[in-house]
Design an enzyme around this catalytic site. Structure first.
Site, mmCIF file in Angstrom:
data_model
loop_
_atom_site.group_PDB
_atom_site.id
_atom_site.type_symbol
_atom_site.label_atom_id
_atom_site.label_comp_id
_atom_site.label_asym_id
_atom_site.label_seq_id
_atom_site.Cartn_x
_atom_site.Cartn_y
_atom_site.Cartn_z
ATOM 1 N N LEU A 170 -78.004 1.054 -19.397
ATOM 2 C CA LEU A 170 -77.750 2.481 -18.660
ATOM 3 C C LEU A 170 -76.979 2.968 -20.007
ATOM 4 O O LEU A 170 -75.856 2.307 -20.226
ATOM 5 C CB LEU A 170 -76.956 2.649 -17.578
ATOM 6 C CG LEU A 170 -76.846 4.194 -16.924
ATOM 7 C CD1 LEU A 170 -78.418 4.634 -16.726
ATOM 8 C CD2 LEU A 170 -76.321 3.954 -15.366
ATOM 9 N N ASP A 171 -77.317 4.199 -20.620
ATOM 10 C CA ASP A 171 -76.422 4.694 -21.838
ATOM 11 C C ASP A 171 -74.901 5.068 -21.523
ATOM 12 O O ASP A 171 -74.734 5.205 -20.331
ATOM 13 C CB ASP A 171 -77.012 6.088 -22.159
ATOM 14 C CG ASP A 171 -78.371 5.739 -22.962
ATOM 15 O OD1 ASP A 171 -78.708 4.729 -23.278
ATOM 16 O OD2 ASP A 171 -78.772 6.886 -23.449
ATOM 17 N N PRO A 172 -74.125 4.884 -22.424
ATOM 18 C CA PRO A 172 -72.594 5.111 -22.109
ATOM 19 C C PRO A 172 -72.546 6.396 -21.528
ATOM 20 O O PRO A 172 -71.546 6.658 -20.556
ATOM 21 C CB PRO A 172 -71.923 4.960 -23.446
ATOM 22 C CG PRO A 172 -72.761 4.256 -24.109
ATOM 23 C CD PRO A 172 -74.176 4.226 -23.876
#
Length: 371
Positions: A97-99
């Site tokens: 999951l992207d930052p």
């Protein structure tokens, strides 16, 4: 032997993963570990280290924690934090999951890492906001602006477009993605200034709806998608077809395989639970979901203790008698209600593929019944 009701087999991979990291489910030391509460170590087995520092022996912890990941934390950092909080020997996540994104990040501890593919192959659901008028090189708010437009789409135009992005479609992944190009990650090549040309590939979007349009510059969507779908590419392509440009400016994941929002636990609550457990006021088992939660969509097969002993040794078991199951394919095997193995059923026998050793900390009994 008795067969539980079959649910059907799932398949797929992960979505939107510009921050993708290698996830080999081995020891992950973690160089950057935010949110590290100080704890008193009362473990008599602790080993003395240099400078009078004390390190606890890693322990066997088995189960799933569905972290409600905060914005700004990478998936790898999240795994390192949970591994430390549980003092676990092994940990890995089921889909980056992207930052910049928040929401569900399923983290497998111990033997649960053997079931990670079943979660990664499941559907994902996202709620995301598209900002119109700008296209960025990363297709999200963190990138550099590469094109602009003064035009803004109407609600009617957006609604008319959605059917074109539902079902099986061809999608070109973002240049900043984890896809390998001649052995190199696309995002590494892009950061080095190289022009990355990625081939389109089929992806499936099960549902795509317009949730809200707070102003002319933004639109909020919800998408449920399958393997390999990039939400950032979805925003980019919708913007282009609508005659403007678009990029993701907010993203939250609300479903990963069998894990939904009811399963998520924020990091501060998890840390508080760990503090209570350290003082003897609670148990970390309360934060765990059973290993078999990841296997909700495949049949469960109960066997006798005698057959379980053979399967545990890696030996096949013949199916015989009127109670023998008629199914074939992948099943998970239980004995006396306890997970034993992943196996294949076919040609009149059960063949074990992955055997589980659930000695150590596991989920509290009540966690087997989720809301």
């Amino acid at each position: 032997m008795t067969m539980d009701p079959a649910h059907g087999t799932i398949g797929g991979n992960d979505t939107d993963q510009r921050d993708a990291q290698t996830n080999d489910f081995a020891e992950m030391g973690g160089n950057s570990q935010p949110h590290q509460p100080r704890r008193v170590n009362n473990d008599p087995r602790a080993k003395q280290q240099k400078g009078n520092q004390v390190r606890r022996d890693r322990r066997d912890v088995h189960g799933w924690v569905v972290l409600d990941k905060p914005i700004g934390m990478t998936s790898t950092q999240a795994v390192a934090v949970l591994k430390r909080l549980f003092n676990a020997k092994r940990a890995g996540h089921a889909g980056t999951l992207d930052p910049l994104a928040s929401g569900g990040l399923p983290i497998a501890l111990g033997e649960a890492t053997k079931t990670v593919p079943f979660v990664m192959d499941g559907r994902k659901r996202y709620r995301f906001t598209v900002c119109w008028g700008e296209e960025r090189d990363t297709d999200d708010i963190e990138g550099r602006v590469t094109a602009t437009s003064e035009q803004r789409p109407s609600r009617e135009a957006i609604l008319a477009l959605l059917p074109r992005f539902t079902g099986v479609i061809e999608q070109i992944p973002p240049r900043y993605s984890a896809i390998k190009v001649q052995g190199e990650r696309a995002y590494d090549l892009a950061r080095d200034g190289e022009v990355v040309e990625l081939a389109p590939r089929p992806v499936e979007i099960h549902h795509l709806t317009l949730v809200d349009q707070p102003d002319n510059d933004r639109a909020v969507f919800e998408a449920e998608c399958g393997k390999g779908t990039y939400v950032r590419a979805l925003a980019r392509d919708m913007g282009r077809i609508l005659g403007t440009y678009g990029h993701i400016c907010a993203l939250r994941r609300t479903l990963v395989g069998p894990f939904g929002e009811n399963d998520m636990i924020p990091l501060d609550q998890l840390e508080a639970l760990c503090d209570r457990a350290a003082s003897g006021e609670g148990s970390l088992a309360d934060a765990l979901l059973p290993v078999e939660t990841a296997l909700d969509d495949i049949p469960a097969l109960a066997v006798t203790r005698a057959d379980a002993a053979r399967l545990h040794r890696g030996q096949a078991v013949l199916l015989r008698g009127r109670d023998a199951p008629t199914c074939s394919g992948t099943v998970y095997v239980t004995v006396a209600g306890r997970l034993l193995a992943l196996a294949e059923v076919g040609n009149g026998e059960i063949i074990p593929k992955r055997v589980f050793n659930l000695t150590g900390l596991t989920a509290s009994p009540g966690r087997n019944e989720r809301n």
